[in-house]
Design a protein around this motif. Structure first.
Motif, PDB file in Angstrom:
ATOM      1  N   UNK A 168       0.841  -1.212   0.000  1.00 60.30           N
ATOM      2  CA  UNK A 168       0.000   0.000   0.000  1.00 60.30           C
ATOM      3  C   UNK A 168       0.866   1.248   0.000  1.00 60.30           C
ATOM      4  N   UNK A 169       1.919   1.235   0.820  1.00 61.67           N
ATOM      5  CA  UNK A 169       2.821   2.399   0.855  1.00 61.67           C
ATOM      6  C   UNK A 169       3.474   2.610  -0.501  1.00 61.67           C
ATOM      7  N   UNK A 170       3.858   1.492  -1.135  1.00 62.30           N
ATOM      8  CA  UNK A 170       4.498   1.583  -2.450  1.00 62.30           C
ATOM      9  C   UNK A 170       3.498   2.161  -3.459  1.00 62.30           C
ATOM     10  N   UNK A 171       2.243   1.740  -3.356  1.00 62.89           N
ATOM     11  CA  UNK A 171       1.220   2.244  -4.284  1.00 62.89           C
ATOM     12  C   UNK A 171       1.028   3.754  -4.113  1.00 62.89           C
ATOM     13  N   UNK A 172       1.286   4.246  -2.922  1.00 55.74           N
ATOM     14  CA  UNK A 172       1.158   5.690  -2.648  1.00 55.74           C
ATOM     15  C   UNK A 172       2.470   6.406  -2.971  1.00 55.74           C
ATOM     16  N   UNK A 173       3.442   5.660  -3.498  1.00 55.80           N
ATOM     17  CA  UNK A 173       4.769   6.209  -3.811  1.00 55.80           C
ATOM     18  C   UNK A 173       5.360   6.918  -2.596  1.00 55.80           C
ATOM     19  N   UNK A 174       5.070   6.379  -1.399  1.00 57.65           N
ATOM     20  CA  UNK A 174       5.599   6.909  -0.131  1.00 57.65           C
ATOM     21  C   UNK A 174       5.285   8.392   0.096  1.00 57.65           C
ATOM     22  N   UNK A 175       4.211   8.895  -0.519  1.00 61.26           N
ATOM     23  CA  UNK A 175       3.851  10.294  -0.270  1.00 61.26           C
ATOM     24  C   UNK A 175       3.240  10.422   1.121  1.00 61.26           C
ATOM     25  N   UNK A 176       3.341  11.608   1.740  1.00 65.40           N
ATOM     26  CA  UNK A 176       2.675  11.805   3.034  1.00 65.40           C
ATOM     27  C   UNK A 176       1.195  11.435   2.893  1.00 65.40           C
ATOM     28  N   UNK A 177       0.712  10.631   3.827  1.00 65.20           N
ATOM     29  CA  UNK A 177      -0.644  10.077   3.685  1.00 65.20           C
ATOM     30  C   UNK A 177      -1.369  10.105   5.014  1.00 65.20           C
ATOM     31  N   UNK A 178      -2.640   9.723   4.962  1.00 68.69           N
ATOM     32  CA  UNK A 178      -3.338   9.423   6.210  1.00 68.69           C
ATOM     33  C   UNK A 178      -4.012   8.070   6.054  1.00 68.69           C
ATOM     34  N   UNK A 179      -4.129   7.389   7.188  1.00 71.65           N
ATOM     35  CA  UNK A 179      -4.848   6.135   7.222  1.00 71.65           C
ATOM     36  C   UNK A 179      -6.209   6.430   7.837  1.00 71.65           C
ATOM     37  N   UNK A 180      -7.254   5.948   7.181  1.00 70.27           N
ATOM     38  CA  UNK A 180      -8.597   6.171   7.718  1.00 70.27           C
ATOM     39  C   UNK A 180      -9.258   4.842   8.041  1.00 70.27           C
ATOM     40  N   UNK A 181      -9.901   4.787   9.196  1.00 66.96           N
ATOM     41  CA  UNK A 181     -10.705   3.614   9.511  1.00 66.96           C
ATOM     42  C   UNK A 181     -11.869   3.554   8.532  1.00 66.96           C
ATOM     43  N   UNK A 182     -12.269   2.344   8.172  1.00 70.02           N
ATOM     44  CA  UNK A 182     -13.365   2.179   7.214  1.00 70.02           C
ATOM     45  C   UNK A 182     -14.694   2.507   7.912  1.00 70.02           C
ATOM     46  N   UNK A 183     -15.450   3.400   7.316  1.00 67.10           N
ATOM     47  CA  UNK A 183     -16.752   3.767   7.891  1.00 67.10           C
ATOM     48  C   UNK A 183     -17.811   2.869   7.263  1.00 67.10           C
ATOM     49  N   UNK A 184     -18.571   2.197   8.101  1.00 63.25           N
ATOM     50  CA  UNK A 184     -19.618   1.300   7.579  1.00 63.25           C
ATOM     51  C   UNK A 184     -20.862   2.138   7.299  1.00 63.25           C
ATOM     52  N   UNK A 185     -20.840   2.813   6.163  1.00 60.95           N
ATOM     53  CA  UNK A 185     -21.942   3.754   5.901  1.00 60.95           C
ATOM     54  C   UNK A 185     -23.115   3.065   5.215  1.00 60.95           C
ATOM     55  N   UNK A 186     -24.300   3.669   5.394  1.00 62.33           N
ATOM     56  CA  UNK A 186     -25.489   3.168   4.697  1.00 62.33           C
ATOM     57  C   UNK A 186     -25.725   3.972   3.413  1.00 62.33           C
ATOM     58  N   UNK A 187     -25.304   5.232   3.431  1.00 63.55           N
ATOM     59  CA  UNK A 187     -25.464   6.091   2.256  1.00 63.55           C
ATOM     60  C   UNK A 187     -24.353   7.127   2.228  1.00 63.55           C
ATOM     61  N   UNK A 188     -24.130   7.668   1.025  1.00 63.61           N
ATOM     62  CA  UNK A 188     -23.245   8.825   0.903  1.00 63.61           C
ATOM     63  C   UNK A 188     -24.103  10.007   0.475  1.00 63.61           C
ATOM     64  N   UNK A 189     -23.937  11.109   1.197  1.00 66.41           N
ATOM     65  CA  UNK A 189     -24.744  12.297   0.912  1.00 66.41           C
ATOM     66  C   UNK A 189     -23.823  13.506   0.812  1.00 66.41           C
ATOM     67  N   UNK A 190     -24.345  14.586   0.268  1.00 69.60           N
ATOM     68  CA  UNK A 190     -23.561  15.819   0.308  1.00 69.60           C
ATOM     69  C   UNK A 190     -24.464  17.019   0.486  1.00 69.60           C
ATOM     70  N   UNK A 191     -23.899  17.993   1.176  1.00 63.42           N
ATOM     71  CA  UNK A 191     -24.555  19.291   1.296  1.00 63.42           C
ATOM     72  C   UNK A 191     -23.827  20.225   0.348  1.00 63.42           C
ATOM     73  N   UNK A 192     -24.581  20.871  -0.519  1.00 57.08           N
ATOM     74  CA  UNK A 192     -24.028  21.935  -1.349  1.00 57.08           C
ATOM     75  C   UNK A 192     -24.701  23.206  -0.843  1.00 57.08           C
ATOM     76  N   UNK A 193     -23.904  24.190  -0.491  1.00 60.27           N
ATOM     77  CA  UNK A 193     -24.458  25.390   0.140  1.00 60.27           C
ATOM     78  C   UNK A 193     -23.615  26.587  -0.246  1.00 60.27           C
ATOM     79  N   UNK A 194     -24.185  27.765  -0.048  1.00 59.50           N
ATOM     80  CA  UNK A 194     -23.431  28.986  -0.341  1.00 59.50           C
ATOM     81  C   UNK A 194     -23.435  29.885   0.882  1.00 59.50           C
ATOM     82  N   UNK A 195     -22.302  30.559   1.067  1.00 57.68           N
ATOM     83  CA  UNK A 195     -22.224  31.591   2.109  1.00 57.68           C
ATOM     84  C   UNK A 195     -21.798  32.887   1.444  1.00 57.68           C
TER      85      UNK A 195
END
Ligand code: AMP
Length: 361
Positions: A168-195
């Motif tokens: 996995x590190x090699x696939x990222x070409x050793x670039x600075x990265x973050x590891x994220x725990x897998x979220x067991x989501x039911x849906x993906x949503x987004x808010x689009x908003x303006x300020x």
């Protein structure tokens, strides 16, 4: 500040389809769009002025800044030095902090946590030792993502066991990265908003997104989640925008975890710009996200975000765009093509929006 008047020129960094739709919104509002990008693209076909120059060409940037009443961008990977240079010569919205936070997944997660917004559990990964420790702490499966320049699933790899860490590190070409725990989501949503410049905030109804091979395929509005969770998604987006003193359209992608009364939200990432999951607003809402963004950065009143029915927006990816003739013949299909010449697999070539009466699915 006196503000921007019709007839002014709006600078757009980036020449892709988002820049194209922003430039068309400028024209609708009596403004002139000046697109600046290192290579030509869909936005160049529809703008009043164009500069073809690299993002570190200071003479070209200075002339661009001088020509524009305000500068914005259609993608978040504008080099920070470019944005800083332009900001020293005129107004740039969204501001440098919004850009910096959304360019770096680690900075983004830390910012979100600092304002009390839930994210996936994460660990900073600067090498093999960090990754090993991160996997012990977060457990597998987890996702390793580059901190910068990742989009549409690029720059990320899933790790199912400690034994896959080195690959996995090699696939990222050793670039600075973050590891994220897998979220067991039911849906993906987004808010689009303006300020707006005055802090006014208008959110579109929460929408629900389906991805194919990590690329957005379908957006439905409204999202099928409880009104309580939808309201809390909007509150999260507003908290983010207020904390950044943000001006313009922002998109916040979230995972929904659990069902019904147990739904909770985890922010995945934010985009300091108009967003693919907001394309349905073009025709599907009283004010499109593109017009709304231009209004916001000009210091103009924001428009109504009212949705005009139940909406489905499908991206035309790669060869799907070759069906344009049949799509145009379909009643109710609002077809948008971006003028890209090569229909490479997964490439966003256009989109189709369909609006149904509220009662229908
Ligand atoms: P991103 O590039 O961060 O938007 O990730 C692309 C897609 O990968 C998301 O839309 C999700 O479907 C999936 N994904 C990313 N991060 C996670 C995570 N922490 N847990 C579960 N799925 C994820």
């Amino acid at each position: 500040m006196s503000g921007v008047e019709p007839g002014a020129t709006i600078g757009i960094l980036g020449g892709g389809q988002l820049g194209r739709m922003l430039a068309m919104a400028c024209a609708d509002l009596g403004l002139r769009a000046h697109v600046y990008a290192p290579e030509t693209g869909p936005a160049f076909d529809v703008c009043a002025e164009a500069t073809l120059a690299s993002y570190d060409d200071e003479a070209a940037l200075e002339a661009f800044a001088r020509a524009c009443a305000v500068v914005t961008y259609e993608f978040e990977n504008v080099p920070a030095a470019t944005a800083d240079f332009l900001a020293a010569h005129g107004r740039v919205d969204p501001n440098g902090r919004a850009l910096a936070v959304s360019q770096d997944r680690l900075a983004e997660k830390r910012f979100l946590q600092s304002i009390g917004v839930a994210t996936a559990p994460f660990a900073m990964v600067d090498g093999a030792a960090d990754l090993k420790a991160g996997l012990v702490r977060l457990g597998a499966p987890a996702i390793l993502k580059t901190r910068r320049f990742g989009y549409d699933g690029k720059g990320q790899v899933r790790i199912d066991a400690q034994s896959q860490a080195a690959a996995a590190l090699a696939a990222m070409a050793n670039q600075p990265s973050i590891l994220e725990g897998l979220v067991a989501f039911t849906r993906e949503v987004s808010v689009v908003a303006a300020r707006g410049r005055d802090g006014a905030f208008v959110a579109y109804d929460l929408c629900e997104n389906e991805h194919v091979d990590h690329v957005l395929s379908l957006t439905r509005a409204p999202a099928c989640i409880t009104p309580k969770a939808a309201a809390s998604a909007t509150t999260i987006a507003r908290r983010i925008a207020d904390a950044l003193d943000y001006v313009g359209v922002i998109a916040v992608e979230m995972f929904v975890v659990g069902e019904g009364a147990h739904e909770t939200l985890v922010v995945n990432e934010m985009a300091p710009r108009v967003h693919n999951s907001g394309h349905w607003t073009l025709g599907g809402a009283d004010t499109s996200q593109f017009a709304q963004h231009i209004r916001a950065i000009c210091g103009w009143p924001l428009g109504s975000g009212r949705r005009r029915g139940r909406i489905e927006m499908r991206n035309l990816l790669g060869a799907q765009a070759l069906t344009w003739r049949a799509l145009l013949a379909q009643p109710g299909a609002d077809v948008h093509l971006y003028g890209k010449h090569q229909a490479r697999p997964g490439r966003k070539m256009g989109h189709v929006t369909r609006i149904f009466p509220e009662a229908e699915q």
